[in-house]
Design a protein around this motif. Sequence first.
Motif, PDB file in Angstrom:
ATOM      1  N   TYR A  16       0.819  -1.213   0.000  1.00 35.30           N
ATOM      2  CA  TYR A  16       0.000   0.000   0.000  1.00 35.30           C
ATOM      3  C   TYR A  16       0.854   1.265   0.000  1.00 35.30           C
ATOM      4  O   TYR A  16       0.370   2.352   0.323  1.00 35.30           O
ATOM      5  N   GLY A  17       2.120   1.094  -0.361  1.00 40.05           N
ATOM      6  CA  GLY A  17       3.015   2.244  -0.433  1.00 40.05           C
ATOM      7  C   GLY A  17       3.324   2.848   0.916  1.00 40.05           C
ATOM      8  O   GLY A  17       3.675   4.025   1.017  1.00 40.05           O
ATOM      9  N   LEU A  18       3.213   2.033   1.972  1.00 34.03           N
ATOM     10  CA  LEU A  18       3.426   2.517   3.334  1.00 34.03           C
ATOM     11  C   LEU A  18       4.649   1.850   3.955  1.00 34.03           C
ATOM     12  O   LEU A  18       5.071   0.762   3.543  1.00 34.03           O
ATOM     13  N   ALA A  19       5.185   2.473   4.967  1.00 33.88           N
ATOM     14  CA  ALA A  19       6.238   1.870   5.787  1.00 33.88           C
ATOM     15  C   ALA A  19       5.686   1.712   7.194  1.00 33.88           C
ATOM     16  O   ALA A  19       5.135   2.659   7.762  1.00 33.88           O
ATOM     17  N   CYS A  20       5.814   0.513   7.740  1.00 29.84           N
ATOM     18  CA  CYS A  20       5.374   0.247   9.112  1.00 29.84           C
ATOM     19  C   CYS A  20       6.555   0.459  10.049  1.00 29.84           C
ATOM     20  O   CYS A  20       7.584  -0.212   9.917  1.00 29.84           O
ATOM     21  N   LEU A  21       6.416   1.389  10.984  1.00 30.42           N
ATOM     22  CA  LEU A  21       7.478   1.709  11.936  1.00 30.42           C
ATOM     23  C   LEU A  21       7.141   1.069  13.275  1.00 30.42           C
ATOM     24  O   LEU A  21       6.141   1.405  13.901  1.00 30.42           O
ATOM     25  N   LEU A  22       7.980   0.145  13.710  1.00 31.46           N
ATOM     26  CA  LEU A  22       7.742  -0.565  14.964  1.00 31.46           C
ATOM     27  C   LEU A  22       8.599  -0.031  16.110  1.00 31.46           C
ATOM     28  O   LEU A  22       8.456  -0.488  17.244  1.00 31.46           O
ATOM     29  N   HIS A  23       9.484   0.892  15.821  1.00 29.12           N
ATOM     30  CA  HIS A  23      10.363   1.461  16.855  1.00 29.12           C
ATOM     31  C   HIS A  23       9.530   2.077  17.976  1.00 29.12           C
ATOM     32  O   HIS A  23       8.438   2.606  17.755  1.00 29.12           O
ATOM     33  N   GLU A  24      10.063   1.998  19.208  1.00 33.24           N
ATOM     34  CA  GLU A  24       9.344   2.541  20.361  1.00 33.24           C
ATOM     35  C   GLU A  24       9.145   4.056  20.288  1.00 33.24           C
ATOM     36  O   GLU A  24       8.195   4.583  20.847  1.00 33.24           O
ATOM     37  N   LYS A  25      10.038   4.752  19.605  1.00 36.83           N
ATOM     38  CA  LYS A  25       9.930   6.219  19.568  1.00 36.83           C
ATOM     39  C   LYS A  25      10.401   6.739  18.210  1.00 36.83           C
ATOM     40  O   LYS A  25      11.448   7.385  18.105  1.00 36.83           O
ATOM     41  N   GLY A  61       8.159  -3.025  25.110  1.00 42.28           N
ATOM     42  CA  GLY A  61       8.362  -2.152  23.956  1.00 42.28           C
ATOM     43  C   GLY A  61       7.813  -2.743  22.672  1.00 42.28           C
ATOM     44  O   GLY A  61       7.699  -3.966  22.520  1.00 42.28           O
ATOM     45  N   SER A  62       7.503  -1.878  21.710  1.00 43.75           N
ATOM     46  CA  SER A  62       6.835  -2.315  20.484  1.00 43.75           C
ATOM     47  C   SER A  62       7.714  -3.172  19.579  1.00 43.75           C
ATOM     48  O   SER A  62       7.199  -3.966  18.800  1.00 43.75           O
ATOM     49  N   THR A  63       9.034  -3.026  19.652  1.00 43.59           N
ATOM     50  CA  THR A  63       9.901  -3.848  18.792  1.00 43.59           C
ATOM     51  C   THR A  63      10.220  -5.198  19.421  1.00 43.59           C
ATOM     52  O   THR A  63      10.749  -6.076  18.762  1.00 43.59           O
ATOM     53  N   GLN A  64       9.927  -5.361  20.687  1.00 51.88           N
ATOM     54  CA  GLN A  64      10.400  -6.532  21.426  1.00 51.88           C
ATOM     55  C   GLN A  64       9.655  -7.815  21.094  1.00 51.88           C
ATOM     56  O   GLN A  64       8.456  -7.791  20.802  1.00 51.88           O
ATOM     57  N   SER A  65      10.367  -8.922  21.184  1.00 49.07           N
ATOM     58  CA  SER A  65       9.711 -10.216  21.288  1.00 49.07           C
ATOM     59  C   SER A  65       9.111 -10.295  22.684  1.00 49.07           C
ATOM     60  O   SER A  65       9.753  -9.898  23.666  1.00 49.07           O
TER      61      SER A  65
END
Length: 726
Positions: A331-340, A482-486
């Motif tokens: 969809y031409g988007l980038a998903c950012l999973l970084h906490e900040k 955190g959002s990036t974490q397992s």
Amino acid sequence: MKSNSARQAAISAVTSYKPQTPPLNFLDTPAKDIFGANVFGNAIMRERLPKAVYKAVQATINKGTKLDPIVADAVATAMKDWAIEKGATHYAHVFFPLTGQTAEKHDSFLSPDGKGGAIAEFSGAQLIQGEPDASSFPSGGIRVTFEARGYTAWDVTSPAYILENPNGTTLCIPTAFCSWTGEALDKKTPLLRSMQALNKQAQRVLKLFGHNDPDMVFATAGPEQEYFLIDRNFYYARPDLTIAGRTLFGAEPPKGQEFEDQYFGAIPERVLACMLEVERELFKLGVPVKTRHNEVAPSQYEIAPVYENANVAADHQQLVMLTLQRVAQKYGLACLLHEKPFAGINGSGKHLNWSLATESMNLLEPGDTPHDNMQFLVFCAAVMRAVHLNAVLLRASVANASNDHRLGANEAPPAIISIFLGEQLTDIFEQIEKGGVKSSKSPGKLTVGVDTLPPLPRHAGDRNRTSPFAFTGNRFEFRAVGSTQSIAGPLVILNTIVADSLDYVASEIEKTTKGDASKLNAAVQKVLQQIMKEHKVIIFNGDNYSEAWHKEAEKRGLPNLRDSVDSHAAVTGADFVKLFAKFKVLSKRELASRQDIYLERYCKDIATEGKLTLSVARKTILPAAYRYQHELALTAGAVKAAGVETDTDTLAKVSKLVDGLEGALDNLEKALSHEASGSTLKHAKHFRDEVFPAMNAVRGVADKLETLVSDDLWPLPSYQEMLFIK
């Protein structure tokens, strides 16, 4: 003035975006019909496996019994045939190394038949064991280059699945990953060990309450994933986002989230289309995603599942992150999973809902009269004790360089670990401490005051969004993840420390009752009263953001580990080593290796960000500032030559900031070139105390320049553009 072509091209591409793929048709195949379609799950196994093999596999999954390797050949044959029917040409052992990412090794089903052709083969031995290189993953010294052998081992309890690709499919088999010496090199192995320990101790407690042959007890998990979606043209125009996952520069936009109009707002059409496809793909993989909505920050969203077996949930969570990132590209988007990813607005977490259950009951379900539910109170008190005694471990389980930006801000819980129990449960435990519990506050009804609206069931207690560890009805929500974490790391800690507390509770009750069931009530009262007296300081139902709480927490003796370096450094005590060894979750060497890996990762993260800051500032931002400074000077000179008085304040401000940026960059370069001697911990402290502040100083000056430099010269997409042009 020259227009910045890359930035303008990105804006043009975003505003003229058109879908690249045809819309999905949910009428052709309803969502319920595709759920689990690509999973080698219970129904497929019942259909394809011999009866005895099916029963053996189910006993392993549901009761934790050892699997006879003899059944592996039958499972492998059925799995291969099913996968090939779905277009698979390869199988992959999927594992979860200490990078925190998903890893996979693909092998073809085809083998030469010796006659110029090939046959499809997949044996039990190939299903059970794989052999990736173990020295190329973080191991904390357990594996080095000349000791490369490692093994992947089939995890029977997490179902295999088919991963689709435009050019075919792959059979994916969840596995554990260990070294040739049998030491864990991954996230899954300790998680499975911790769940085994938890089951053993929980069974002891259940037997005390009259469950003669209790079902297997397992942890459940339901992680809520927050993430950002921005246009990929902006993403690729920001080297800091593509490499570090967060913006290292960016002035505050005129509007952020202060209007509070983002949360639960209408989802933009393009984003919703992406979400729908993400959910469809996850449904095929049996991931029980349930909720989607706008989050608090602009361009921030959330996806949340129904909670399930914690080991399976951890595997599914990795699939959620991968699927979000893969589908976003379409969809031409980038998903950012970084906490900040963006300063000044909310970052992203992964609230981990955790509970204990059997096939037939949730052990943290209080019921309508929790004061009468002794079994629930015992399990709840055990969690309370576990969190108080091991707050340092819980804090360390969510510690990384990216989560340091988030914890403690007005969007996430502080670094101080405490428990929110709510009004009802707090009252019950206070009654217990005083000598006996007689009642619990009733939930009641909520009347809105509109005749056409029905009375609403009202919970007995409110929710607390500032608490790091909150009871939310029939589970605890660990909000600091955190959002990036397992989620596997936090789960390992939770399972192990609660297993230890359940061991304590069971031993105390057994000591008092000595097998006499008539003494159970008194024994339970005694142990609950003791836990409340010793561990009630961990309970806090107020505002965790307030300065008053920080002072109060210090008085109570609760640890406040403000960053990752201090958090990981604290996990070295003999008590922690003893705890993990006692339940055979992590050996002393495995625990030490993880500490070294996480501190080394912290160093690498900050080093990468520091080098990026230098590169972007010197090669992109400074040249733009020089050009603007030059044009201001030319303009001022021309005006003065024409005999007109001119104000040169802007030129003076820009010149001062340019000098300041050059000086800040020199300081950062010096900090990066200095090598701290000694241990990994010493290196980490250098990056925290020297490099990170130097990076922030560079950013401070660069962000001020962004507010002054002519807009058509500024090279980087701004916060305003990335967050609000959709």
